[in-house]
Write a protein that holds these residues in place. Structure first.
Motif, short mmCIF file in Angstrom:
data_model
loop_
_atom_site.label_atom_id
_atom_site.label_comp_id
_atom_site.label_asym_id
_atom_site.label_seq_id
_atom_site.Cartn_x
_atom_site.Cartn_y
_atom_site.Cartn_z
N ARG A 1 0.85 -1.18 0.00
CA ARG A 1 0.00 0.00 0.00
C ARG A 1 0.88 1.23 0.00
O ARG A 1 1.97 1.24 0.58
N LEU A 2 0.41 2.27 -0.65
CA LEU A 2 1.13 3.52 -0.73
C LEU A 2 0.54 4.52 0.27
O LEU A 2 -0.62 4.39 0.66
N ALA A 3 1.32 5.52 0.64
CA ALA A 3 0.86 6.53 1.60
C ALA A 3 -0.32 7.33 1.05
O ALA A 3 -1.12 7.85 1.82
N TRP B 1 -0.30 6.03 -11.66
CA TRP B 1 -0.51 7.31 -12.32
C TRP B 1 -0.90 8.34 -11.27
O TRP B 1 -1.73 8.06 -10.39
N TRP B 2 -0.35 9.54 -11.40
CA TRP B 2 -0.56 10.62 -10.42
C TRP B 2 -0.85 11.93 -11.14
O TRP B 2 -0.26 12.18 -12.19
N GLU B 3 -1.67 12.74 -10.55
CA GLU B 3 -1.84 14.12 -11.02
C GLU B 3 -0.86 14.95 -10.19
O GLU B 3 -1.15 15.32 -9.05
N ALA B 4 0.31 15.19 -10.77
CA ALA B 4 1.39 15.87 -10.05
C ALA B 4 2.41 16.37 -11.06
O ALA B 4 2.35 16.03 -12.24
N ASP C 1 8.64 16.41 -11.18
CA ASP C 1 9.70 16.39 -10.16
C ASP C 1 9.16 16.44 -8.72
O ASP C 1 9.90 16.71 -7.79
N ASP C 2 7.89 16.12 -8.54
CA ASP C 2 7.30 16.12 -7.20
C ASP C 2 8.02 15.09 -6.32
O ASP C 2 7.94 13.89 -6.58
N PRO C 3 8.72 15.54 -5.29
CA PRO C 3 9.48 14.60 -4.45
C PRO C 3 8.60 13.80 -3.48
O PRO C 3 9.08 12.86 -2.86
N ASP C 4 7.33 14.17 -3.36
CA ASP C 4 6.46 13.53 -2.37
C ASP C 4 5.63 12.38 -2.93
O ASP C 4 4.80 11.82 -2.21
N LEU C 5 5.81 12.02 -4.20
CA LEU C 5 5.05 10.91 -4.74
C LEU C 5 5.54 9.61 -4.12
O LEU C 5 6.74 9.30 -4.16
#
Length: 84
Positions: A27-29, A50-53, A56-60
């Motif tokens: 599971r992811l955070a 897949w992410w809406e970000a 270079d978002d370091p928090d993914l």
């Protein structure tokens, strides 16, 4: 922007089913917009999220490395951004 994180691991010989089960349990955070898990010959497992970000978002959140006794080589990770 949509960013896809790819995580790919190769299991020890004959350990593909165990590595696949381990990857599916992780599971992811945060919940991604989408997540798919794949398998391939040579006991390989691929997870794409897949992410809406921004790219270079370091928090993914990314999948961790599996226990050493499950993998035959280090995990490969790639990050892609949508251009469509």
């Amino acid at each position: 922007m949509t960013v896809a994180l790819m995580w790919e691991a190769r299991a020890v010989p004959g350990g593909g089913a165990e590595l696949l089960a381990w990857a599916r349990e992780q599971r992811l955070a945060q919940e991604p917009a989408r997540r798919e898990t794949f398998r391939a010959p040579q006991d390989r497992v691929l997870v794409v999220t897949w992410w809406e970000a921004s790219y270079d978002d370091p928090d993914l959140p990314e999948l961790p490395d599996p226990p050493g006794d499950l993998v035959g080589r280090p995990v490969h990770r790639w990050r892609f951004e949508s251009v469509g």
